[in-house]
Design a protein around this motif. Sequence first.
Motif, PDB file in Angstrom:
ATOM      1  N   LEU A   1      83.811  22.721  67.972  1.00 27.11           N
ATOM      2  CA  LEU A   1      83.481  21.395  67.454  1.00 27.11           C
ATOM      3  C   LEU A   1      82.198  21.451  66.640  1.00 27.11           C
ATOM      4  O   LEU A   1      81.229  22.088  67.046  1.00 27.11           O
ATOM      5  N   GLN A   2      82.186  20.769  65.532  1.00 27.62           N
ATOM      6  CA  GLN A   2      80.960  20.563  64.765  1.00 27.62           C
ATOM      7  C   GLN A   2      80.798  19.066  64.633  1.00 27.62           C
ATOM      8  O   GLN A   2      81.712  18.378  64.165  1.00 27.62           O
ATOM      9  N   SER A   3      79.662  18.553  65.044  1.00 26.32           N
ATOM     10  CA  SER A   3      79.418  17.123  65.067  1.00 26.32           C
ATOM     11  C   SER A   3      78.037  16.824  64.504  1.00 26.32           C
ATOM     12  O   SER A   3      77.128  17.638  64.630  1.00 26.32           O
ATOM     13  N   PRO A   4      77.872  15.631  63.925  1.00 30.38           N
ATOM     14  CA  PRO A   4      76.596  15.317  63.281  1.00 30.38           C
ATOM     15  C   PRO A   4      75.457  14.970  64.240  1.00 30.38           C
ATOM     16  O   PRO A   4      74.296  15.025  63.856  1.00 30.38           O
ATOM     17  N   THR A   5      75.788  14.605  65.474  1.00 30.62           N
ATOM     18  CA  THR A   5      74.760  14.255  66.457  1.00 30.62           C
ATOM     19  C   THR A   5      75.190  14.749  67.831  1.00 30.62           C
ATOM     20  O   THR A   5      76.362  15.074  68.052  1.00 30.62           O
ATOM     21  N   ILE A   6      74.249  14.760  68.767  1.00 31.75           N
ATOM     22  CA  ILE A   6      74.570  15.143  70.140  1.00 31.75           C
ATOM     23  C   ILE A   6      75.552  14.146  70.751  1.00 31.75           C
ATOM     24  O   ILE A   6      76.508  14.531  71.421  1.00 31.75           O
ATOM     25  N   ALA A   7      75.316  12.860  70.502  1.00 36.49           N
ATOM     26  CA  ALA A   7      76.218  11.828  71.035  1.00 36.49           C
ATOM     27  C   ALA A   7      77.639  12.019  70.500  1.00 36.49           C
ATOM     28  O   ALA A   7      78.616  11.899  71.247  1.00 36.49           O
TER      29      ALA A   7
ATOM     30  N   PRO B   1      77.662  27.899  79.350  1.00 40.53           N
ATOM     31  CA  PRO B   1      76.828  29.040  78.964  1.00 40.53           C
ATOM     32  C   PRO B   1      77.189  29.598  77.584  1.00 40.53           C
ATOM     33  O   PRO B   1      76.351  30.180  76.907  1.00 40.53           O
ATOM     34  N   GLY B   2      78.416  29.409  77.165  1.00 39.88           N
ATOM     35  CA  GLY B   2      78.857  29.945  75.883  1.00 39.88           C
ATOM     36  C   GLY B   2      78.711  28.971  74.725  1.00 39.88           C
ATOM     37  O   GLY B   2      78.931  29.335  73.573  1.00 39.88           O
ATOM     38  N   GLU B   3      78.335  27.712  75.015  1.00 31.91           N
ATOM     39  CA  GLU B   3      78.185  26.740  73.942  1.00 31.91           C
ATOM     40  C   GLU B   3      76.972  27.088  73.090  1.00 31.91           C
ATOM     41  O   GLU B   3      75.951  27.528  73.595  1.00 31.91           O
ATOM     42  N   THR B   4      77.125  26.930  71.800  1.00 33.11           N
ATOM     43  CA  THR B   4      76.021  27.178  70.886  1.00 33.11           C
ATOM     44  C   THR B   4      75.743  25.905  70.094  1.00 33.11           C
ATOM     45  O   THR B   4      76.655  25.108  69.843  1.00 33.11           O
ATOM     46  N   TYR B   5      74.510  25.736  69.741  1.00 31.91           N
ATOM     47  CA  TYR B   5      74.092  24.557  68.991  1.00 31.91           C
ATOM     48  C   TYR B   5      73.189  25.009  67.855  1.00 31.91           C
ATOM     49  O   TYR B   5      72.458  25.972  67.989  1.00 31.91           O
ATOM     50  N   TYR B   6      73.252  24.277  66.757  1.00 30.19           N
ATOM     51  CA  TYR B   6      72.313  24.560  65.687  1.00 30.19           C
ATOM     52  C   TYR B   6      72.094  23.311  64.852  1.00 30.19           C
ATOM     53  O   TYR B   6      72.916  22.395  64.836  1.00 30.19           O
ATOM     54  N   ALA B   7      70.960  23.282  64.200  1.00 29.66           N
ATOM     55  CA  ALA B   7      70.648  22.253  63.205  1.00 29.66           C
ATOM     56  C   ALA B   7      70.151  22.984  61.972  1.00 29.66           C
ATOM     57  O   ALA B   7      69.375  23.937  62.074  1.00 29.66           O
ATOM     58  N   GLN B   8      70.616  22.555  60.822  1.00 32.80           N
ATOM     59  CA  GLN B   8      70.220  23.225  59.587  1.00 32.80           C
ATOM     60  C   GLN B   8      69.602  22.202  58.642  1.00 32.80           C
ATOM     61  O   GLN B   8      70.181  21.138  58.402  1.00 32.80           O
ATOM     62  N   LEU B   9      68.436  22.533  58.147  1.00 35.16           N
ATOM     63  CA  LEU B   9      67.731  21.677  57.200  1.00 35.16           C
ATOM     64  C   LEU B   9      67.719  22.334  55.827  1.00 35.16           C
ATOM     65  O   LEU B   9      67.418  23.523  55.701  1.00 35.16           O
ATOM     66  N   LYS B  10      68.060  21.566  54.802  1.00 34.43           N
ATOM     67  CA  LYS B  10      67.916  22.055  53.435  1.00 34.43           C
ATOM     68  C   LYS B  10      66.535  21.607  52.971  1.00 34.43           C
ATOM     69  O   LYS B  10      66.202  20.425  53.038  1.00 34.43           O
ATOM     70  N   CYS B  11      65.740  22.562  52.525  1.00 36.03           N
ATOM     71  CA  CYS B  11      64.356  22.282  52.148  1.00 36.03           C
ATOM     72  C   CYS B  11      64.139  22.632  50.676  1.00 36.03           C
ATOM     73  O   CYS B  11      64.808  23.494  50.121  1.00 36.03           O
ATOM     74  N   HIS B  12      63.166  21.957  50.082  1.00 41.04           N
ATOM     75  CA  HIS B  12      62.813  22.220  48.689  1.00 41.04           C
ATOM     76  C   HIS B  12      61.319  22.485  48.634  1.00 41.04           C
ATOM     77  O   HIS B  12      60.510  21.656  49.034  1.00 41.04           O
ATOM     78  N   ASP B  13      60.944  23.653  48.155  1.00 46.16           N
ATOM     79  CA  ASP B  13      59.546  24.033  48.027  1.00 46.16           C
ATOM     80  C   ASP B  13      59.005  23.542  46.688  1.00 46.16           C
ATOM     81  O   ASP B  13      59.762  23.383  45.725  1.00 46.16           O
TER      82      ASP B  13
ATOM     83  N   TYR C   1      67.024  27.091  53.303  1.00 50.86           N
ATOM     84  CA  TYR C   1      67.515  26.465  54.522  1.00 50.86           C
ATOM     85  C   TYR C   1      66.741  27.003  55.720  1.00 50.86           C
ATOM     86  O   TYR C   1      66.440  28.191  55.785  1.00 50.86           O
ATOM     87  N   VAL C   2      66.459  26.120  56.654  1.00 47.80           N
ATOM     88  CA  VAL C   2      65.880  26.513  57.934  1.00 47.80           C
ATOM     89  C   VAL C   2      66.900  26.108  58.992  1.00 47.80           C
ATOM     90  O   VAL C   2      67.292  24.945  59.080  1.00 47.80           O
ATOM     91  N   THR C   3      67.365  27.091  59.765  1.00 51.48           N
ATOM     92  CA  THR C   3      68.381  26.859  60.786  1.00 51.48           C
ATOM     93  C   THR C   3      67.776  27.113  62.159  1.00 51.48           C
ATOM     94  O   THR C   3      67.183  28.161  62.394  1.00 51.48           O
ATOM     95  N   PHE C   4      67.938  26.128  63.044  1.00 52.74           N
ATOM     96  CA  PHE C   4      67.447  26.227  64.413  1.00 52.74           C
ATOM     97  C   PHE C   4      68.639  26.422  65.343  1.00 52.74           C
ATOM     98  O   PHE C   4      69.605  25.672  65.270  1.00 52.74           O
ATOM     99  N   THR C   5      68.585  27.444  66.187  1.00 50.75           N
ATOM    100  CA  THR C   5      69.596  27.654  67.216  1.00 50.75           C
ATOM    101  C   THR C   5      68.901  27.617  68.570  1.00 50.75           C
ATOM    102  O   THR C   5      67.694  27.379  68.639  1.00 50.75           O
ATOM    103  N   LYS C   6      69.660  27.888  69.633  1.00 47.69           N
ATOM    104  CA  LYS C   6      69.056  27.931  70.963  1.00 47.69           C
ATOM    105  C   LYS C   6      67.978  28.999  71.056  1.00 47.69           C
ATOM    106  O   LYS C   6      67.030  28.877  71.805  1.00 47.69           O
ATOM    107  N   LYS C   7      68.136  30.073  70.293  1.00 44.37           N
ATOM    108  CA  LYS C   7      67.259  31.234  70.451  1.00 44.37           C
ATOM    109  C   LYS C   7      66.451  31.603  69.217  1.00 44.37           C
ATOM    110  O   LYS C   7      65.507  32.371  69.323  1.00 44.37           O
ATOM    111  N   THR C   8      66.809  31.109  68.045  1.00 44.26           N
ATOM    112  CA  THR C   8      66.150  31.577  66.834  1.00 44.26           C
ATOM    113  C   THR C   8      65.867  30.449  65.848  1.00 44.26           C
ATOM    114  O   THR C   8      66.484  29.382  65.913  1.00 44.26           O
ATOM    115  N   VAL C   9      64.958  30.728  64.946  1.00 51.41           N
ATOM    116  CA  VAL C   9      64.742  29.924  63.749  1.00 51.41           C
ATOM    117  C   VAL C   9      64.961  30.886  62.583  1.00 51.41           C
ATOM    118  O   VAL C   9      64.329  31.934  62.515  1.00 51.41           O
TER     119      VAL C   9
END
Length: 104
Positions: free
Chosen positions: A17-23, A52-64, A71-79
Amino acid sequence: MNFVDEDTGKRLGTVSLQSPTIAAYEANAAEVLDNAALATAMGATDALRNGPGETYYAQLKCHDTSGDDYYVTFTKKTVRISSGEDDAIRTAVETWADGVPALA
């Protein structure tokens, strides 16, 4: 979501599943878990969340200010930084992340 054979415990299929929010994710997960037709189509007798196998991420598109998009992507374990060609962008993001206690 894993679809399993209740008798053998064998996983027969998965749904991602890919969803726009946690809710929205929680609502979508509930729909999948309650969907008997989908479980039947998978050949399963049960649908289970794989916590335990669920993964989550949020990805931001940034402009310098240099004009570079990245893009900056946040996961459970990495940025992760991607598509950034300028080392100064990487350094700026790392410095910012080092100042966020929740990311330490």
